[in-house]
Each structure stands twice: as structure tokens, then as C-alpha cells.
Design a protein around this motif. Structure first.
Motif, PDB file in Angstrom:
ATOM      1  N   THR A 159       5.760  -0.135 -14.360  1.00 42.32           N
ATOM      2  CA  THR A 159       5.844   1.241 -13.850  1.00 42.32           C
ATOM      3  C   THR A 159       4.568   1.601 -13.103  1.00 42.32           C
ATOM      4  OG1 THR A 159       7.254   1.859 -15.714  1.00 42.32           O
ATOM      5  CG2 THR A 159       6.227   3.646 -14.472  1.00 42.32           C
ATOM      6  N   SER A 187       6.409  11.654  -8.761  1.00 40.33           N
ATOM      7  CA  SER A 187       5.665  10.845  -9.733  1.00 40.33           C
ATOM      8  C   SER A 187       4.278  11.406 -10.009  1.00 40.33           C
ATOM      9  CB  SER A 187       5.542   9.399  -9.216  1.00 40.33           C
ATOM     10  OG  SER A 187       4.659   9.316  -8.107  1.00 40.33           O
ATOM     11  N   ASP A 219      10.181   0.595 -16.013  1.00 36.08           N
ATOM     12  CA  ASP A 219       9.992   1.038 -14.630  1.00 36.08           C
ATOM     13  C   ASP A 219      11.247   1.586 -13.983  1.00 36.08           C
ATOM     14  OD1 ASP A 219      10.990  -1.588 -14.753  1.00 36.08           O
ATOM     15  OD2 ASP A 219      10.220  -2.089 -12.773  1.00 36.08           O
ATOM     16  N   TYR A 258      11.925   5.013 -15.243  1.00 33.26           N
ATOM     17  CA  TYR A 258      10.966   5.958 -14.661  1.00 33.26           C
ATOM     18  C   TYR A 258      11.418   6.429 -13.279  1.00 33.26           C
ATOM     19  CZ  TYR A 258       6.505   7.915 -13.099  1.00 33.26           C
ATOM     20  OH  TYR A 258       5.523   8.750 -12.629  1.00 33.26           O
TER      21      TYR A 258
END
Length: 382
Positions: A191, A294, A303, A306
């Protein structure tokens, strides 16, 4: 006049000339360096850039958050999850290897139709080399430009780090396709790698039309990807985020799982819709949107989840594409050969392949005499 007298006269003359020249040099030295008088002004000398574009940003060392040790149950967590909790606030790391001109500069980056952004650990040299020779070739296809970049971090072991950092540097010099940041390359840091890549894109390639985001063990048919994207409305200026869609799932609480996420990381029991991180496609518009979102969302160890969180916050949704198979290809019968180019010729992406399979399959699907399907003729009796 004797020869001996001639030699004495010659030495005297040379001594006088040398002494006179020495006095001349001393006199000129008071007014500046003598070399200043002999510079060839007919040559074109490029100016020195006092302020180079986009100077490297000074990044402060990220310090451990020791307060997480007070979280209930922290002591019993696996070490990699403890490390994630200690450092999840760290979103900036130094860029060790940069490719600032990968997209021709920010102002010309709109000329890049598809950027292949491939996540690759430092030691995966063979995978990178095969990708360069097959689906990751930088080229013009169907009138549009394809560019390639590998995203990498570092390794924790100092001895291995010295060797692998040198390897990546050699690859960068030879191929111009390595981005490396100064963090430890691990599964739970994927991530972080994703977030750093989005930040790099914002600075270096803001105008790119579309981005392929995936792992270095996938097989992508970039020819099919280009044809698909050429039919997408908006030329990258509208929302697009497609892959193998995953919905109605939540954190795995079993410690034996690679995807184990304990309640100390999140108490939520569900994930937003997302696409499998093995390989997906997004537009430049969506990538820029994810980057902006983000900035206000703390890191999460999975990831692809996310990215789903960022999309959800932006009010956008991921979509499914039947040509993207991040869990492999299922053949209709166990008697059939799964490694058949006819199963892959029309797909966009399949996960996962070992390096030699990528080369074999890439050559196979590009055979001009490849025939898929069987012709059946029914003869009527006379």
C-alpha cells in the motif's frame, strides 16, 4: 664564431626569453587567472542550471510510533503487523532511483496513452527481464504510446541490500524503467508503494491517459488492453477502474493467513468493493482522484482494499471486466490443457505466471497460424 660560443649565446637568449615570460605571467596574475585569456569562445557551452526543475524534496526520517504498544492485545500480534502499526503514519520516503523523463516531462505526459506500472521486489530480476521482452515492451501500438515502469523498495538485510541496490541501479541505467524508494519491500508495504507511486505520477506524469497497475507475476495481453482502452469514452478524462471485482468480503481474522488483519488494525467487518490487486486498469482521471483522497486516509495493509477505500471516499465505484482473471483461468474440463493460447488470446490479464511461461505464451498468442476452435462438418446422406 666557434661552436662553443654559439651554444653560450643560445642559452643566454633562451634564459632571457624565459625570465621575461615569467615576469609577464606575474603581472597578469594580478588582474585575474591567465586561463581566462585562452578560453575558446567559439564553442557553445550549455548554461549551468542554478535551479534545476523539481529538486529532490528533503524527507525527514520517519520515527516509530511507540504509543501503539499500549493497544490491547498488541504483544500477541505477529511481528509484521506490529511493524505496520508502528509505522503506518509514514507516507514519505526518499526516492533512490527516479525516472523524471519517463513520460517526456509533466507538460508532454499526455502523449503517453498507457503506462505499465508493475510492482516488483528488488530480487525479481528474471521476472522484470521477461516482462521487458514480452508484454511490457515500450512501443507504439495502434498509433498510441506504451511506457513501462517497475516499482520497488529495498531489502532489510544490509548485505543483500548492497547487492540488490546495485542490481536495480544497473537495470535503471540499461533500461530506464526503475523507481525505487527507501522503504522495506514487503507484502504489508504494498500500500505504501502504491501511495508513493501515485505521488510520483502527480509530479512526473500527470497527463497520462491510462495506467495498468499490477504485479510482476501476471501475464498481460497489452495488445488487447490497448484495443479495449481505445473504445473507452473520454480518453482518460473520465472515471475508469476495472479488474476482477470483489464484493461482500471483510477482514480475515485467522492468524495463519497471509491476509490476516486483526481488530487492532480495523474493527470494521466489511471491505468496500475493490478489484484484485494482481492487475487492474484505471484512467488518469481516477488515478489523480485516488491520489487526492489518499492524502486523508491512513494506510491499510492490503493494497487493493486501500484503493477501494479511496474510491469509496471519492464516491466512485470499481467495475468488473471479464477479460481480467486475477485468480487464473478455469478450463471446462480436467482433460483439457489449461496452458493453451486459445484460452488467453482474447483475455486482457491472467494471474499468475512464472517467467518462462510468460515468454512461451506471448510467442504463442502472436503466432500468425494460431487457429482456435474446431470446424465440424455435417454430411447429409444421399
Amino acid at each position: 664564431m666557434s661552436r662553443r660560443w654559439c651554444r653560450k649565446l643560445e642559452v643566454a637568449i633562451l634564459s632571457f626569453v624565459g625570465f621575461t615570460g615569467f615576469l609577464f605571467l606575474l603581472q597578469n596574475n594580478d588582474n585575474g587567472p591567465v586561463l581566462k585569456e585562452v578560453i575558446d569562445t567559439s564553442r557553445t557551452i550549455p548554461p549551468i542550471q542554478d535551479n534545476p526543475p523539481n529538486p529532490p524534496k528533503a524527507i525527514a526520517e520517519c520515527r516509530e510510533n511507540v504509543s501503539v504498544a499500549n493497544i490491547s492485545g498488541f504483544v500477541g500480534l505477529p511481528d509484521h503487523i506490529k511493524d505496520f502499526l508502528r509505522y503506518k503514519h509514514c507516507k514519505e520516503f526518499p526516492l533512490l532511483l527516479d525516472m523524471p523523463d519517463k513520460c517526456g516531462g509533466p507538460d508532454k505526459s499526455y502523449n503517453v496513452f498507457l503506462l505499465l506500472a508493475i510492482k516488483s521486489s528488488p530480487g525479481n530480476y528474471e521476472r522484470r527481464e521477461i516482462i521487458r521482452k514480452t508484454w511490457g515492451q515500450e512501443r507504439m501500438y495502434a498509433g498510441v504510446q506504451i511506457r513501462r515502469i517497475f516499482l520497488s523498495g529495498g531489502v532489510a538485510n544490509p548485505r543483500d541490500a548492497r547487492k540488490l541496490n546495485q542490481l536495480l541501479k544497473i537495470e535503471a541505467e540499461e533500461n530506464g524503467d526503475i523507481l525505487q524508494w527507501g522503504f522495506h519491500d514487503s507484502f504489508f508495504n504494498l500500500t505504501l508503494k502504491q501511495v508513493l507511486f501515485h505521488s510520483w505520477m502527480e509530479a512526473r506524469c500527470p497527463g497520462v491517459r491510462f495506467v495498468f497497475n499490477g504485479d510482476d507475476d501476471v501475464f498481460a495481453n497489452t495488445d488487447n488492453i490497448i484495443h479495449y482502452l481505445l473504445d473507452v469514452p473520454g480518453a482518460g478524462d473520465e472515471h475508469l477502474f476495472v479488474g476482477q471485482l470483489i464484493t461482500n468480503v471483510g477482514p480475515i481474522r485467522e492468524k495463519w493467513s497471509k491476509y490476516y488483519v486483526p481488530e487492532q488494525v480495523t474493527t470494521s467487518k466489511s471491505y468496500p468493493p475493490y478489484c484484485g490487486g494482481g492487475g487492474l486498469l484505471m484512467s488518469g482521471y481516477t488515478l489523480r482522484t485516488i491520489y487526492k483522497e489518499s492524502l486523508g486516509i491512513e494506510l491499510f495493509p492490503i493494497d487493493d482494499v486501500y484503493l477501494g477505500m479511496c474510491l469509496q471516499k471519492a464516491g466512485l465505484a470499481p467495475s468488473s471486466h471479464m477479460g481480467i482473471r486475477t485468480v487464473g483461468v478455469r478450463v471446462p474440463s480436467s482433460r483439457l490443457e489449461s496452458f493453451d493460447p486459445c484460452y488467453y488470446k482474447e483475455l486482457l490479464l491472467v494471474h499468475r505466471f512464472v517467467p518462462y511461461e510468460m515468454l512461451v505464451m506471448w510467442r504463442a498468442i502472436h503466432q500468425r497460424n494460431l487457429i482456435c476452435g474446431k470446424r465440424i462438418e455435417v454430411y447429409q446422406p444421399f
